[in-house]
Design a protein around this motif. Structure first.
Motif, PDB file in Angstrom:
ATOM      1  N   HIS A  26       0.844  -1.212   0.000  1.00 34.09           N
ATOM      2  CA  HIS A  26       0.000   0.000   0.000  1.00 34.09           C
ATOM      3  C   HIS A  26       0.877   1.259   0.000  1.00 34.09           C
ATOM      4  O   HIS A  26       0.661   2.202   0.767  1.00 34.09           O
ATOM      5  CB  HIS A  26      -0.956  -0.007   1.196  1.00 34.09           C
ATOM      6  N   ALA A  27       1.872   1.254  -0.892  1.00 35.60           N
ATOM      7  CA  ALA A  27       2.871   2.330  -0.887  1.00 35.60           C
ATOM      8  C   ALA A  27       2.292   3.665  -1.359  1.00 35.60           C
ATOM      9  O   ALA A  27       2.691   4.719  -0.875  1.00 35.60           O
ATOM     10  CB  ALA A  27       4.044   1.928  -1.775  1.00 35.60           C
ATOM     11  N   LYS A  28       1.358   3.609  -2.314  1.00 34.82           N
ATOM     12  CA  LYS A  28       0.852   4.857  -2.896  1.00 34.82           C
ATOM     13  C   LYS A  28      -0.477   5.202  -2.246  1.00 34.82           C
ATOM     14  O   LYS A  28      -1.398   4.379  -2.260  1.00 34.82           O
ATOM     15  CB  LYS A  28       0.657   4.623  -4.404  1.00 34.82           C
ATOM     16  N   GLY A  29      -0.551   6.381  -1.652  1.00 34.19           N
ATOM     17  CA  GLY A  29      -1.794   6.707  -0.964  1.00 34.19           C
ATOM     18  C   GLY A  29      -2.026   8.196  -0.851  1.00 34.19           C
ATOM     19  O   GLY A  29      -1.188   9.008  -1.250  1.00 34.19           O
ATOM     20  N   ILE A  30      -3.172   8.534  -0.282  1.00 33.71           N
ATOM     21  CA  ILE A  30      -3.548   9.942  -0.106  1.00 33.71           C
ATOM     22  C   ILE A  30      -4.271  10.086   1.232  1.00 33.71           C
ATOM     23  O   ILE A  30      -5.120   9.253   1.578  1.00 33.71           O
ATOM     24  CB  ILE A  30      -4.402  10.447  -1.302  1.00 33.71           C
ATOM     25  N   TYR A 155     -11.842   6.388  -5.590  1.00 39.45           N
ATOM     26  CA  TYR A 155     -11.707   5.746  -4.279  1.00 39.45           C
ATOM     27  C   TYR A 155     -13.006   5.885  -3.481  1.00 39.45           C
ATOM     28  O   TYR A 155     -13.283   5.085  -2.587  1.00 39.45           O
ATOM     29  CB  TYR A 155     -10.606   6.425  -3.471  1.00 39.45           C
ATOM     30  N   ALA A 156     -13.773   6.934  -3.788  1.00 42.82           N
ATOM     31  CA  ALA A 156     -14.959   7.258  -2.979  1.00 42.82           C
ATOM     32  C   ALA A 156     -16.160   6.365  -3.282  1.00 42.82           C
ATOM     33  O   ALA A 156     -17.159   6.436  -2.573  1.00 42.82           O
ATOM     34  CB  ALA A 156     -15.355   8.719  -3.220  1.00 42.82           C
ATOM     35  N   VAL A 157     -16.060   5.518  -4.329  1.00 45.08           N
ATOM     36  CA  VAL A 157     -17.254   4.767  -4.739  1.00 45.08           C
ATOM     37  C   VAL A 157     -17.126   3.261  -4.497  1.00 45.08           C
ATOM     38  O   VAL A 157     -18.042   2.503  -4.837  1.00 45.08           O
ATOM     39  CB  VAL A 157     -17.602   5.028  -6.223  1.00 45.08           C
ATOM     40  N   ARG A 201      -2.023   7.909 -14.920  1.00 46.02           N
ATOM     41  CA  ARG A 201      -1.392   7.098 -13.869  1.00 46.02           C
ATOM     42  C   ARG A 201      -1.873   7.438 -12.465  1.00 46.02           C
ATOM     43  O   ARG A 201      -1.820   6.612 -11.575  1.00 46.02           O
ATOM     44  CB  ARG A 201       0.132   7.303 -13.883  1.00 46.02           C
ATOM     45  N   ASP A 202      -2.268   8.698 -12.251  1.00 41.45           N
ATOM     46  CA  ASP A 202      -2.608   9.144 -10.898  1.00 41.45           C
ATOM     47  C   ASP A 202      -4.064   9.594 -10.803  1.00 41.45           C
ATOM     48  O   ASP A 202      -4.405  10.423  -9.959  1.00 41.45           O
ATOM     49  CB  ASP A 202      -1.680  10.302 -10.482  1.00 41.45           C
ATOM     50  N   TYR A 203      -4.930   9.035 -11.669  1.00 40.92           N
ATOM     51  CA  TYR A 203      -6.279   9.593 -11.750  1.00 40.92           C
ATOM     52  C   TYR A 203      -7.061   9.441 -10.442  1.00 40.92           C
ATOM     53  O   TYR A 203      -7.917  10.277 -10.131  1.00 40.92           O
ATOM     54  CB  TYR A 203      -7.064   8.977 -12.921  1.00 40.92           C
ATOM     55  N   LEU A 204      -6.768   8.406  -9.644  1.00 38.43           N
ATOM     56  CA  LEU A 204      -7.564   8.212  -8.412  1.00 38.43           C
ATOM     57  C   LEU A 204      -7.310   9.337  -7.415  1.00 38.43           C
ATOM     58  O   LEU A 204      -8.234   9.840  -6.785  1.00 38.43           O
ATOM     59  CB  LEU A 204      -7.260   6.844  -7.793  1.00 38.43           C
ATOM     60  N   ARG A 205      -6.040   9.727  -7.264  1.00 31.73           N
ATOM     61  CA  ARG A 205      -5.719  10.840  -6.362  1.00 31.73           C
ATOM     62  C   ARG A 205      -6.293  12.144  -6.900  1.00 31.73           C
ATOM     63  O   ARG A 205      -6.832  12.946  -6.164  1.00 31.73           O
ATOM     64  CB  ARG A 205      -4.210  11.025  -6.283  1.00 31.73           C
TER      65      ARG A 205
END
Ligand code: HEM
Length: 304
Positions: A26-30, A155-157, A201-205
Motif C-alpha cells: 500500500h505504498a501509494k496513498g492519499i 476511491y470514494a465509490v 497514472r494518478d487519476y484516483l488521487r
C-alpha cells in the motif's frame, strides 16, 4: 518454523522492490481528514467510546495495495481505506479495510507464499499449483477477489471490507463477533481497463482531490453479526449473507490532510489497535499484522 515478520517483509520487498520512505505494501496513498459519528444502534452493540454518538475526529488514507509507489492507478489491485480515530482520552484506534471481500488465505504464511509465487510473473506460474495444494481455501477465495481488483472510477465509490472478526462487548457485558464494511454513499463503478488507462497514472488521487474540494465524501459503517459456529478466525471464509447487518455510523471525509506525514511524523494504521469494548479475534492473520507493519515502518524510516 513460524514465519517471522522480517522474512515476510523480505518476500514483500523482493516482489515489489524496496522503496525508501514508502510502506512495504500500500505504498501509494492519499491522506484526508474528517469525522466518524455512530448511530444509536452502535451503542447497543459495544461500549467503545467512539460508538456512543459524539463525532470523533479521524484521519483517513486511501491506497493501492502494491508495494511499488510508482504503479499506475489503473493497474489491477486491491484498494485500501485506513481510518485512525482520536478518542476523547487521547488514545487512538484504527480500522483498516480493503476492496477485496475476502482474504486469499487463512494464515500469514499462505499470503506471503502467494506473494512470492506471483513475484516471478509467468515464469513462476508453476509455483501456483503447489500453493493451491497447500492452501486450498484460496481456491474458493481467489475467484471472489478477482473482480474487486478492477480499477474503480473513484476511491470514494468502492466498498471496503475489514475481513477480520472483532468481538464487540456491550455496556451490559453482552458479546458478539462482527465484521466491518465501509460502504460508499457516492455512486460509481469499476472501469474497463482502456477507460481507466485513459484517465492517467494518478487519476484516483486527482479525482479525489477534485471531489473533496466540492463536497464531503461519506461512507456508511456497517457490521455483519456472526451466529454461533461462524468462523471468527479465518478471513478467507465468508459468513452466510443472511446474517444480520447493522448500520453503526457514518464516516465523513471533509478535506485533504496536509499536516501528517511531513517532517518526522510517522503514521501507522494497525487493526489490532482496538479500544475498550472491542477485542481482536484469534485470527492468525490479524495477529501477525502488527509485527509485519512494525517491520515495514522500521524499513521505511531507516536512514538511507
Ligand atoms: C499477513 C497478512 C498481511 C501482511 C503481511 C500485511 C502487510 C502490510 C504491510 C507491511 C503494510 C505497510 C505497513 C506500514 O508501513 O505502515 C500494510 C498496509 C496495509 N494493509 Fe496489510 N498486510 C496483511 C493483511 C492485510 C489485511 C487482511 C488487510 C485488510 C483487511 C490489509 C490492509 C492493508 C491496508 C489498507 C494497508 C495500508 C494502511 C495505510 O494506509 O497505512 N492488510 N500491510
Amino acid at each position: 518454523m513460524a514465519l517471522s515478520p522480517q522474512q515476510a517483509i523480505d518476500v514483500v520487498n523482493r516482489t515489489f522492490g524496496r522503496h525508501s520512505g514508502y510502506r512495504a505494501l500500500h505504498a501509494k496513498g492519499i491522506l484526508l481528514k474528517g469525522t466518524f459519528t455512530a448511530t444509536p444502534q452502535a451503542a447497543q452493540l459495544t461500549r467503545a467510546p467512539h460508538m456512543q454518538g459524539a463525532p470523533t475526529p479521524a484521519t483517513f488514507r486511501f491506497s493501492n495495495g502494491s508495494g511499488n509507489p510508482r504503479q499506475p492507478d489503473y493497474a489491477p489491485d486491491p484498494r485500501g481505506l485506513a481510518v485512525k480515530l482520536y478518542l476523547p482520552d487521547g488514545a487512538r484506534t484504527d480500522i483498516v479495510a480493503v476492496t477485496s471481500p475476502r482474504f486469499p488465505t487463512k494464515t500469514p504464511e499462505g499470503f506471503i507464499e502467494l506473494l512470492g509465487a506471483q513475484s516471478g510473473g509467468l515464469a513462476a506460474a508453476w509455483k501456483m499449483p503447489l500453493f493451491l495444494a497447500r492452501h486450498p481455501e484460496a481456491l474458493a477465495a481467489i475467484p471472489r477477489i478477482a473482480p474487486s481488483l478492477i480499477a474503480p472510477s473513484s476511491y470514494a465509490v468502492a466498498s471496503y471490507y475489514g475481513l477480520h472478526a472483532f468481538k464487540w462487548v456491550g455496556a451490559d457485558g453482552s458479546e458478539r463477533y462482527v465484521r466491518y464494511t465501509l460502504a460508499p454513499q457516492a455512486p460509481g463503478s469499476r472501469l474497463a481497463p482502456w477507460r481507466a488507462r485513459a484517465l492517467g497514472r494518478d487519476y484516483l488521487r486527482e479525482e479525489l482531490r477534485e471531489r473533496i474540494g466540492r463536497a464531503p465524501v461519506r461512507f456508511t459503517f456497517e457490521v455483519q453479526i456472526a451466529e454461533p459456529g461462524d468462523p471468527t478466525d479465518d478471513p478467507s471464509a465468508a459468513w452466510p449473507s443472511r446474517r444480520r447487518r447493522e448500520r453503526v455510523g457514518t464516516f465523513e471525509l471533509t478535506g485533504l490532510e496536509t499536516e501528517r506525514e511531513t517532517g518526522d511524523d510517522v503514521l501507522v494504521f494497525d487493526p489490532s489497535r482496538v479500544s475498550d469494548g472491542i477485542e481482536c479475534s484469534s485470527d492468525p492473520v490479524l495477529l501477525f499484522r502488527p509485527s509485519a507493519y512494525s517491520e515495514s515502518v522500521a524499513r521505511r524510516t531507516a536512514p538511507q
